[in-house]
Write a protein that holds these residues in place. Structure first.
Motif, mmCIF file in Angstrom:
data_model
loop_
_atom_site.group_PDB
_atom_site.id
_atom_site.type_symbol
_atom_site.label_atom_id
_atom_site.label_comp_id
_atom_site.label_asym_id
_atom_site.label_seq_id
_atom_site.Cartn_x
_atom_site.Cartn_y
_atom_site.Cartn_z
ATOM 1 N N SER A 104 0.890 -1.310 -0.285
ATOM 2 C CA SER A 104 -0.277 -0.010 0.135
ATOM 3 C C SER A 104 0.793 1.272 0.016
ATOM 4 N N TRP A 126 -7.098 7.985 -7.016
ATOM 5 C CA TRP A 126 -5.867 6.847 -6.635
ATOM 6 C C TRP A 126 -5.006 7.416 -5.587
ATOM 7 N N VAL A 143 -7.448 6.342 -2.625
ATOM 8 C CA VAL A 143 -7.481 5.050 -2.299
ATOM 9 C C VAL A 143 -6.270 4.496 -1.841
ATOM 10 N N THR A 144 -5.076 4.814 -2.230
ATOM 11 C CA THR A 144 -3.879 4.103 -2.035
ATOM 12 C C THR A 144 -3.605 4.753 -0.337
ATOM 13 N N CYS A 177 -5.966 2.811 2.046
ATOM 14 C CA CYS A 177 -5.413 1.628 2.193
ATOM 15 C C CYS A 177 -4.054 1.590 2.949
ATOM 16 N N ILE A 203 -9.418 -5.464 1.960
ATOM 17 C CA ILE A 203 -9.980 -4.752 1.153
ATOM 18 C C ILE A 203 -8.971 -3.797 0.677
ATOM 19 N N ALA A 204 -8.087 -3.344 1.443
ATOM 20 C CA ALA A 204 -6.957 -2.472 1.327
ATOM 21 C C ALA A 204 -6.042 -3.141 0.615
ATOM 22 N N VAL A 209 -6.653 -5.266 -1.694
ATOM 23 C CA VAL A 209 -7.292 -5.376 -2.866
ATOM 24 C C VAL A 209 -6.991 -4.008 -3.857
ATOM 25 N N GLY A 210 -7.206 -2.853 -2.941
ATOM 26 C CA GLY A 210 -7.166 -1.425 -3.552
ATOM 27 C C GLY A 210 -5.711 -1.274 -3.813
ATOM 28 N N ALA A 211 -4.518 -1.956 -3.396
ATOM 29 C CA ALA A 211 -3.275 -1.566 -3.590
ATOM 30 C C ALA A 211 -2.886 -2.577 -4.794
ATOM 31 N N VAL A 251 -4.839 -3.619 -7.248
ATOM 32 C CA VAL A 251 -5.679 -3.064 -8.433
ATOM 33 C C VAL A 251 -4.606 -2.000 -8.854
ATOM 34 N N TYR A 252 -4.065 -1.032 -8.249
ATOM 35 C CA TYR A 252 -3.041 -0.044 -8.559
ATOM 36 C C TYR A 252 -1.928 -0.583 -8.916
#
Length: 106
Positions: free
Chosen positions: A21, A47, A50-51, A54, A75-76, A78-80, A82-83
């Motif tokens: 993250s 972004w 989001v990051t 996260c 969930i964190a 997944v967010g990291a 995806v980026y």
């Protein structure tokens, strides 16, 4: 003994999510805003937000704080991810600094 091993594994997983993250946050913050638009992705502010979220959640869940945020850490992650896997490659290598030019021959 088993409980100690489980706590160690979860601690290492939370640490890994935090590191990913943080890397995603640093990368998103360093990219120019135009790169996100040119790549057809959401905005830089989105972004970074989001990051950043996260990173904050994964930091709060790490021992010794150990807040009960297990599901939010997932969930964190997944967010990291995806980026790092989708957005970052689409942005390309970013602006390059001009280096010394080399001639083609001897």
């Amino acid at each position: 003994m088993i409980r100690t091993a489980q706590l160690l594994v979860f601690g290492l997983l939370y640490l890994a999510v935090f590191v990913f993250s943080l890397l995603a946050l640093i990368d998103a913050a360093r990219r120019p805003s135009q790169a996100f638009v040119a790549a057809g992705k959401r905005t830089k502010g989105f972004w970074v937000g989001v990051t950043g979220a996260c990173t904050a959640v994964s930091f709060a869940a790490m021992p010794p704080l150990g807040a009960p945020l297990g599901f939010l850490v997932l969930i964190a992650a997944v967010g990291a991810i995806v980026y790092l896997v989708d957005v970052r490659p689409a942005l390309g290598s970013g602006p390059r600094r001009p280096g010394p030019r080399r001639s083609g021959g001897w």
